[in-house]
Design a protein around this motif. Structure first.
Motif, PDB file in Angstrom:
ATOM      1  N   GLY A  12       0.806  -1.212   0.000  1.00  0.00           N
ATOM      2  CA  GLY A  12       0.000   0.000   0.000  1.00  0.00           C
ATOM      3  C   GLY A  12       0.840   1.263   0.000  1.00  0.00           C
ATOM      4  N   LYS A  13       2.148   1.104   0.127  1.00  0.00           N
ATOM      5  CA  LYS A  13       3.041   2.272   0.159  1.00  0.00           C
ATOM      6  C   LYS A  13       3.083   2.935  -1.220  1.00  0.00           C
ATOM      7  CE  LYS A  13       6.133   0.041   3.536  1.00  0.00           C
ATOM      8  NZ  LYS A  13       7.488  -0.547   3.692  1.00  0.00           N
ATOM      9  N   CYS A  14       3.154   4.247  -1.229  1.00  0.00           N
ATOM     10  CA  CYS A  14       3.211   4.964  -2.494  1.00  0.00           C
ATOM     11  C   CYS A  14       3.806   6.345  -2.274  1.00  0.00           C
ATOM     12  CB  CYS A  14       1.806   5.087  -3.100  1.00  0.00           C
ATOM     13  SG  CYS A  14       1.813   5.710  -4.804  1.00  0.00           S
ATOM     14  N   TYR A  15       4.559   6.831  -3.259  1.00  0.00           N
ATOM     15  CA  TYR A  15       5.134   8.162  -3.194  1.00  0.00           C
ATOM     16  C   TYR A  15       4.116   9.254  -3.525  1.00  0.00           C
ATOM     17  CZ  TYR A  15       9.763   5.879  -3.498  1.00  0.00           C
ATOM     18  OH  TYR A  15      10.890   5.111  -3.283  1.00  0.00           O
ATOM     19  N   SER A  24      -7.014   5.043  -3.540  1.00  0.00           N
ATOM     20  CA  SER A  24      -6.698   6.164  -2.639  1.00  0.00           C
ATOM     21  C   SER A  24      -5.372   5.941  -1.907  1.00  0.00           C
ATOM     22  CB  SER A  24      -7.833   6.381  -1.631  1.00  0.00           C
ATOM     23  OG  SER A  24      -9.046   6.691  -2.297  1.00  0.00           O
ATOM     24  N   PHE A  25      -4.376   5.433  -2.633  1.00  0.00           N
ATOM     25  CA  PHE A  25      -3.057   5.217  -2.048  1.00  0.00           C
ATOM     26  C   PHE A  25      -2.385   6.549  -1.750  1.00  0.00           C
ATOM     27  CE2 PHE A  25      -3.626   1.298  -4.643  1.00  0.00           C
ATOM     28  CZ  PHE A  25      -3.581   0.383  -3.605  1.00  0.00           C
ATOM     29  N   PRO A  26      -1.426   6.595  -0.802  1.00  0.00           N
ATOM     30  CA  PRO A  26      -0.846   5.481  -0.047  1.00  0.00           C
ATOM     31  C   PRO A  26      -1.799   4.943   1.013  1.00  0.00           C
ATOM     32  CG  PRO A  26       0.077   7.554   0.701  1.00  0.00           C
ATOM     33  CD  PRO A  26      -0.787   7.886  -0.474  1.00  0.00           C
ATOM     34  N   GLY A  27      -1.557   3.661   1.376  1.00  0.00           N
ATOM     35  CA  GLY A  27      -2.388   3.007   2.367  1.00  0.00           C
ATOM     36  C   GLY A  27      -1.587   1.978   3.141  1.00  0.00           C
TER      37      GLY A  27
END
Length: 309
Positions: A12-15, A24-27
């Motif tokens: 779920g990690k996102c920059y 609806s990331f990051p999560g």
């Protein structure tokens, strides 16, 4: 027969915080290496291709090892291209296709993704992977329409296929409705993309699809045979769909798929929703929420069998 895709949202990690993001990331959440390997072991009977996505899949500590483990599949990696290292690129193998997300040129891309420097970082990754198979996926939102020709030229420079995606109004897009195309804009860009494919012979594809009378006998869905597993282990008919078929932390993927294939919803999907297609859609370019999701939410296909709708 369509290629059968299994998408694994391994983290779920996102920059970024893209304005259209379906998840609806990051999560939170991350699929551990052992669980992903178990899924890959079970996937061979049901799938031809595996998609490693997120979030940002390059933030998963075991991505390269998992790619090597999935050696019997065509592997797609959907990435923002942000901060990919040379070492990671060197670890990729021949069965990998990189899928870079691009939402505009320069500052347009940065603002849309909520990350200063996102565009320049993407260009560096495209240069780093110039010799590798790749596509650039472009979500069709209002701000990108004037830049379509420029994006195609950029993709050609980096030897990438350009893939134009219709914007499905789920996730964060529901709160950013100003980015959605109206019917006239969808019609115009649909004709424009068809013209580019035929007359310019541009190396591009699009899944922007208009529902017409011919679809009463079933839509030629690209998602037939497709399933998605999110970073919490939930199995869904696709990454955009609200229905949950099961959880791989509670039961094997094979059992979940076999049970899903007996539901009226999945049976109908595999027939392109034959007999369920409506021509009075508010947006004929959105069969996803207008037909597929609506049928599930209205429970008209006995999708009480699907959990957590």
């Amino acid at each position: 027969m369509n290629a059968r895709f299994l998408e694994l949202e391994i983290t779920g990690k996102c920059y970024h915080r893209c304005r259209h993001c379906y998840g609806s990331f990051p999560g939170e959440g991350e699929l551990p290496k052992d669980k992903v390997m178990q899924i890959i072991d079970e996937a061979g009977e049901y799938f031809d291709c595996i998609i490693f996505s997120g979030g940002e899949p390059f933030l998963h500590p075991d991505l390269i090892e998992l790619i090597h483990y999935a050696k019997d599949f065509v592997v797609f990696i959907t990435t923002s291209g942000y901060s990919i290292s040379k070492e990671q690129v060197e670890g990729l193998r021949g069965n990998v296709v990189l899928v870079f997300g691009l939402d505009g040129i320069g500052e347009v891309h940065d603002r849309y993704r909520g990350k200063t420097g996102a565009y320049q970082s993407l260009l560096k990754s495209l240069e780093l992977t110039k010799e590798l198979p790749k596509e650039i996926i472009v979500t069709l939102w209002k701000g990108v329409l004037p830049q379509i020709e420029e994006i195609i030229k950029l993709a050609e420079k980096y030897r990438a296929l350009t893939h134009f995606n219709g914007l499905i109004p789920v996730g964060r897009a529901k709160d950013n409705r100003e980015i959605l195309l109206n019917r006239e804009e969808n019609e115009e860009v649909y004709r424009r993309l068809m013209d580019l494919r035929v007359n310019r012979e541009a190396f591009l594809v699009t899944d922007l699809y208009k529902v017409t009378e011919k679809d009463l006998q079933g839509i030629d869905l690209f998602c037939k045979g497709r399933y998605s597993i999110n970073s919490k282990g939930e199995v869904r008919p696709c990454e955009f769909h609200p229905g949950v078929l099961g959880n791989v932390f509670k039961e094997p993927l094979s059992e979940i798929i076999e049970k899903a294939k007996t539901t009226e919803f999945i049976k109908s999907r595999e027939e392109g929703f034959k007999g369920q297609v409506r021509l009075d859609l508010e947006n004929p370019f959105d069969y996803h929420t207008g037909i597929c999701h609506a049928l599930a939410l209205e429970n008209t296909l006995c999708v009480g069998e699907l959990r957590n709708l």
